[in-house]
Each structure stands twice: as C-alpha cells, then as structure tokens.
Write an enzyme that holds these catalytic residues in place. Sequence first.
Site, PDB file in Angstrom:
ATOM      1  N   ILE A 233       2.520   1.392   0.160  1.00  0.00           N
ATOM      2  CA  ILE A 233       1.210   0.576  -0.030  1.00  0.00           C
ATOM      3  C   ILE A 233       1.700   0.100   1.378  1.00  0.00           C
ATOM      4  O   ILE A 233       1.054  -0.236   1.866  1.00  0.00           O
ATOM      5  CB  ILE A 233       2.057   0.111  -0.811  1.00  0.00           C
ATOM      6  N   ASP A 355       5.540 -15.069  13.622  1.00  0.00           N
ATOM      7  CA  ASP A 355       4.088 -14.648  13.548  1.00  0.00           C
ATOM      8  C   ASP A 355       3.537 -14.526  12.394  1.00  0.00           C
ATOM      9  O   ASP A 355       2.985 -13.490  11.527  1.00  0.00           O
ATOM     10  CB  ASP A 355       5.427 -13.077  13.660  1.00  0.00           C
TER      11      ASP A 355
HETATM   12  N1  LIG Z   1       5.730  -7.357  -1.443  1.00  0.00           N
HETATM   13  C1  LIG Z   1       4.830  -7.145  -0.824  1.00  0.00           C
HETATM   14  N2  LIG Z   1       4.404  -6.803  -1.498  1.00  0.00           N
HETATM   15  C2  LIG Z   1       2.971  -6.009  -1.864  1.00  0.00           C
HETATM   16  N3  LIG Z   1       2.494  -5.548  -0.378  1.00  0.00           N
HETATM   17  C3  LIG Z   1       3.215  -5.699   0.570  1.00  0.00           C
HETATM   18  C4  LIG Z   1       4.274  -6.233   0.062  1.00  0.00           C
HETATM   19  N4  LIG Z   1       5.149  -6.689   1.002  1.00  0.00           N
HETATM   20  C5  LIG Z   1       4.027  -5.666   2.247  1.00  0.00           C
HETATM   21  N5  LIG Z   1       3.335  -5.445   1.877  1.00  0.00           N
HETATM   22  C6  LIG Z   1       1.717  -4.327   1.977  1.00  0.00           C
HETATM   23  O1  LIG Z   1       2.890  -3.606   3.206  1.00  0.00           O
HETATM   24  C7  LIG Z   1       1.618  -3.348   4.236  1.00  0.00           C
HETATM   25  C8  LIG Z   1       2.849  -3.375   5.107  1.00  0.00           C
HETATM   26  O2  LIG Z   1       3.481  -4.775   5.990  1.00  0.00           O
HETATM   27  P1  LIG Z   1       4.685  -4.631   6.974  1.00  0.00           P
HETATM   28  O3  LIG Z   1       4.532  -5.921   7.649  1.00  0.00           O
HETATM   29  O4  LIG Z   1       5.455  -3.583   7.332  1.00  0.00           O
HETATM   30  O5  LIG Z   1       3.040  -4.578   7.925  1.00  0.00           O
HETATM   31  P2  LIG Z   1       2.186  -5.486   8.517  1.00  0.00           P
HETATM   32  O6  LIG Z   1       2.156  -6.864   8.597  1.00  0.00           O
HETATM   33  O7  LIG Z   1       0.559  -4.710   8.195  1.00  0.00           O
HETATM   34  O8  LIG Z   1       2.244  -5.410  10.432  1.00  0.00           O
HETATM   35  P3  LIG Z   1       3.444  -5.906  11.175  1.00  0.00           P
HETATM   36  O9  LIG Z   1       4.509  -5.401  11.157  1.00  0.00           O
HETATM   37  O10 LIG Z   1       2.984  -6.180  12.068  1.00  0.00           O
HETATM   38  O11 LIG Z   1       4.034  -6.680   9.692  1.00  0.00           O
HETATM   39  C9  LIG Z   1       1.532  -5.285   4.279  1.00  0.00           C
HETATM   40  O12 LIG Z   1      -0.147  -5.274   4.949  1.00  0.00           O
HETATM   41  C10 LIG Z   1       0.942  -5.224   2.281  1.00  0.00           C
HETATM   42  O13 LIG Z   1      -0.162  -4.493   2.445  1.00  0.00           O
END
Ligand SMILES: Nc1ncnc2c1ncn2[C@@H]1O[C@H](COP(=O)(O)OP(=O)(O)OP(=O)(O)O)[C@@H](O)[C@H]1O
Length: 525
Positions: A233, A355
């Site tokens: 996702i 962050d």
């Molecule tokens: N618990 C969750 N439930 C649903 N979707 C999620 C969840 N955690 C993350 N996501 C989805 O996955 C994506 C990627 O999350 P991730 O934290 O890895 O990267 P990011 O926040 O986009 O970038 P960064 O690495 O800078 O934090 C998010 O943008 C969100 O759409």
Amino acid sequence: MSSYRSSVLLSLTLLIYLHRGTVHGLLCHCDICADRNFTCVTDGYCFTSTSLQKDTGVITRAYRCLNKKNFFPREFPIECSVYSRQTPEMQVECCNNSDWCNSSLVPSLATPITTTTTTTTTTTIHTSLMPENPQGQGTVSLGTWELALVIASPIVIVCIIVTVAYSLWQQHSRRKHQLPYRSEDSIEAPDHPILGGVSLRDMIEMTTSGSGSGLPLLVQRSIARQIQLVEIIGKGRFGEVWRGRWRGENVAVKIFSSREERSWFREAEIYQTVMLRHDNILGFIAADNKDNGTWTQLWLITDYHENGSLFDYLNRSTVDTTGMIRMTLSIATGLAHLHMEIVGTQGKPAIAHRDLKSKNILVKSNTTCAIGDLGLAVRHDVATDTVDIPLNNRVGTKRYMAPEVLEELININHFDSFKRADVYALGLIFWEIARRCNVGGIYDDYQLPFYDMVQSDPTIEEMRKVVCLDRQRPSIPNRWQSNEALHVMSKVMKECWYQNAAARLTALRIKKTLANLGAAEDLKI
Ligand SMILES: Nc1ncnc2c1ncn2[C@@H]1O[C@H](COP(=O)(O)OP(=O)(O)OP(=O)(O)O)[C@@H](O)[C@H]1O
Ligand SMILES: *[C@@H]1O[C@H](CO)[C@@H](O)[C@H](O)[C@H]1NC(C)=O
Ligand SMILES: *[C@@H]1O[C@H](CO)[C@@H](O)[C@H](O)[C@H]1NC(C)=O
Ligand SMILES: *[C@@H]1O[C@H](CO)[C@@H](O)[C@H](O)[C@H]1NC(C)=O
Ligand SMILES: *[C@@H]1O[C@H](CO)[C@@H](O)[C@H](O)[C@H]1NC(C)=O
Ligand SMILES: CC(=O)N[C@H]1CO[C@H](CO)[C@@H](O)[C@@H]1O
Ligand SMILES: CC(=O)N[C@H]1CO[C@H](CO)[C@@H](O)[C@@H]1O
Ligand SMILES: [Mg+2]
C-alpha cells in the site's frame, strides 16, 4: 561405550539441575530440546498443544515450557485458561503439579477430525494407498484402478519423503541464519500458541490495562509469523508498507530492509514506551525479525486504516467544518499526549515526534486521526534532562522543518525546543486540512505547504531561503475570514508558525482551543 553414554547423561542431568537451580523451576517435556534430553525448565507452566494445520490437515503436538515473562496477561496466561481455549485449530493444556507433567497431557481439538500426530498421519497415507485386497494376493487380475494405485503409491511415497526432507532442510538452514533475538525464547518461538477466538483488540486491551506497553515479545512474534501479506500500500524512505491479514483482521506491516535495522528497532522501541497507547496515536501491534534464509526482514505491525494517510485522504476528498474540527482536534489531542510527561511509576516520558506531516498521520474510519511513524521521535530523560538518543540535528522532512531546525539553531539541551518544532509542522498540517474545508461548495484544491514557493523535492537551502530569510508562510485565503471555524483555524496556524519558537502555542493549548470551537459549533446546529 555404555559408560560414555551414562557420563553424558549424568552431565546432562547435572546441567539441567544447575540450570534449574538458577530458575527455581519446573521441568517439562520439550519436544524440540533434543540437546537437553528433551527437557526445558520453567518458572511458569508446562504445556502441551495440539494444532491442526488447516491447509494440509496435518495435526501436530508440541510439548514446551511457558515462562512467566511470556505470560499473557501477566497474572494468568490466557493459553492455560479453560474458558478461552476451545478452537478447531488449536488446543492447549497446561500443568504445573509435577515435573514432566505435560508429557501425559493429550489435548484434543474442539471439532473431532482425526487425532493422529504427524507421523501417524504419514503412515495412514502409506497403508491406505496399498490395495486392500487380501484374497486377491495371488491373482494377477488387478483392475485399472488398483493398477494405477500400485504404480502411483511408490511415486507418492517418494514425493512425501522428498517434501519432508526438503522442509526439514529448509528449517535447518533457516535456524542457522536466525538473528540473535533473545536466546531463551528461541526454544518456544516457532509456534507459541496464541489462541483463536481472541481478537487483537482484546489481547492488547488485556495487556495494556497493566503497563500499557504492549504485547509480550513472544506473542508479538507469533502474531507476526501468522500474518499473510496481501497487497503493498505504500513505499517510504525506510521500506514498504503492506496490508496483511491476521485471522481475518487487517493489519499494516511496515517492512524494513536489514540495512535499516536501527530505524526498525527505534520505532518499535518508541511504540512500546509505557503508557503511549492512545486513540490518536497509531496502534502498535508487534515487531518481528523474520529470516527467509538469505535475507532478514524486519517487520513492524500496526493497526491498518483503510482510508490511508491524511495526505491520501485530503487529496481524494474534502471535509465540512465539523469534519475539519474533528480532524484537527484529534491530531492536536494525539500530539498533546505525545508531548505530555506523565509522572509516576506508570508514567510516560515527554516525546517529540520530529517528522510530523500529512503522510505520517492516518485517517481512521470515523475521520478522526492517528499519528504514526514514530521512528525519529525522541524521549525526554527527566533524570538527566536530556534526550534519550545521540542526536543528528536535522532529521525529518525538509518541507516541514521549522526555521530553527533549518538553521540548525535549535537548542538541543532544551526538550521544549523539539516540541515547538512539532507545533510548527502541526500548523502546516492544519493549513492543508483547512484548504479542503468545503463551505457552501467552495474549497481549495489539495496542495502541500509551500507548493507555490519551492520545488517538489526541496533542498535545505531552498527551504531556508523561503522560511528563514524571506520569512514566508503558506497564504491564508480571504474566504477563511468569513467563516467562524476557518477564522479560528487561521489564527491557530499563524500562532504555530511564529519565527520565535517560544511564542508558539503548545499542543495542549491548541487542543483546548479546538475543543471549545467544536463545542461552539455544536451549539449552533
Ligand atoms: N497503518 C496504516 N494503514 C494504512 N495505510 C498506511 C499505514 N501506514 C502507512 N500507510 C500507507 O503507506 C504509505 C507509506 O508510508 P511510510 O510511512 O512508509 O512512508 P511515507 O510516510 O509516505 O514517507 P516517509 O518515509 O517520509 O515517512 C503511507 O503514505 C500510507 O498511505
Ligand atoms: C530424560 O528425560 C526423561 C523425561 O523426558 C526423564 O524421565 C529421564 O530421567 C531424563 N534422563 C536424564 C538422564 O536426565
Ligand atoms: C529472501 O528475500 C529476499 C528479499 O525479499 C529475496 O531477494 C530472496 O530471493 C529471498 N530468498 C529466499 C530463499 O526466499
Ligand atoms: C472515533 O472512533 C474511536 C474509536 O476508534 C472513538 O473512541 C471515538 O470516540 C470516535 N470519534 C468520533 C468523533 O466518533
Ligand atoms: C494527488 O494524487 C494524485 C494521484 O495519486 C497525484 O498525482 C498528485 O500528485 C497528488 N497531489 C499532490 C498535491 O501531491
Ligand atoms: C505426572 C505425569 O503425567 N507424568 C508423566 C510425564 O511424562 C512421563 C514420560 O512420558 C511419564 O512417564 C509420566 O507419567
Ligand atoms: C475518502 C474515503 O476514502 N473515505 C472512506 C473512508 O472509509 C470509509 C469506510 O471506513 C469509506 O466509507 C469512505 O469512503
Ligand atoms: Mg511515513
């Protein structure tokens, strides 16, 4: 020869008794402890479990120890409770009345299928494949069916042997590559029984009523081992995020590569801070390190929210004023909880996120929010009045960095400075939400803060010019002045953005302002 054997046995016995002396424990039959005379020592219970592998129909029985530190809940392990343990796939019985008391236990599955163990299942297959035709022993006339069986059975047997050998070999090589997790645990870890019929929510509630720091490690690991990944996702800096399923429930699995071990460890550590759990903080379920033989995968398992991040949500849909207030209030409430220090033995240290951004906030199904991505967070160590890890000053996402962070002027010896940088980012997030507030059919398109002033992946220099030198902030549309809620929101965000960090509102103050605004809006309706 026999004296050699007896001396080995004697030293084994001695070892076990010495070990027992340190643990003051009960000896249990342990089917996977070949190197210790199939014996484990425990301060808790011996148990026997019968489990059915649903897809293969194979039934296995395990004999193990259940140590006090793995009790879940702490007072009495749920595994041993007569009330919750009847399930079609797993049945456990515990005992502590005498050494090796578990070897005689024969837990049977709730729905009686066939209560044979793995080995007998295999033999059943062998015999049933032989033509059962005693009087036909001497005759030559076999039917085509029987003939097929006679031809097929050796092939099937060979296949079974190859499969079993392969899986044993795989298990062996997997064990060889396992990371040192906690060595005593590895005895029981592969299939620690957590019972069906208990939801994740129930399990977490049962344990968090105590310390609020989450599930015991062993339980976390067994949950992780039972998760099936369904779809990817998202992708972030540290790895991929997947939707997974655990016993019919959706979970989010963040997979870090082995290079990112420190990030994985830190995030898991922060999530397990005592008393951190809160409605507006992403719910942590488990952390696990999994090994597929050549590669270590580090998993962080949390609640799954189908509406995704706030960034995803705002880009897709708008909110009304009530929705905006509910959303912003929930984020401020989550941040106020994170920032707050709770004193006492069951206390919680102050935590700064570092962050905060719309991608790191998740939208729950009732459109309240939960703050996630705690991997860069720092905790306040009150005793020494310092931060709990060595700092690398400029972390986070450049677009959301407060002026003092961009200039590296933040006073790292003053914990409040980290909170103030969080509040600055919170103001930017509020701006993103307010733009999407639909009043009488009028709203703005979704944009990231500073979308009109910097490029898509801005450098520190670019941000510094805009935010520190030119002192620019996102623009407040005129339409916001003619709506009470939007007017209050714009005042709040401006007070989050002050160049002078000390002048900014606190998360608690913002929470109170928004709660009042929410109450006032309710009165109007
Ligand atoms: N618990 C969750 N439930 C649903 N979707 C999620 C969840 N955690 C993350 N996501 C989805 O996955 C994506 C990627 O999350 P991730 O934290 O890895 O990267 P990011 O926040 O986009 O970038 P960064 O690495 O800078 O934090 C998010 O943008 C969100 O759409
Ligand atoms: C080995 O374990 C069995 C029980 O599983 C016990 O009966 C036996 O005495 C043990 N032998 C030694 C040498 O400890
Ligand atoms: C293990 O996982 C890595 C990365 O996902 C993959 O490249 C590798 O092929 C896998 N190895 C095995 C034996 O499955
Ligand atoms: C949203 O759901 C949570 C539980 O997930 C509940 O505690 C909260 O009160 C709900 N909020 C609203 C505004 O419905
Ligand atoms: C909104 O989503 C679309 C489609 O995923 C994407 O192309 C666009 O960049 C997003 N908007 C912003 C402001 O990032
Ligand atoms: C109390 C009890 O059931 N003890 C049994 C434990 O297992 C050993 C070996 O199978 C038996 O001999 C004991 O009777
Ligand atoms: C914008 C959006 O996708 N909203 C969805 C959030 O989740 C609920 C169900 O939980 C859906 O009904 C909404 O469509
Ligand atoms: Mg993120």
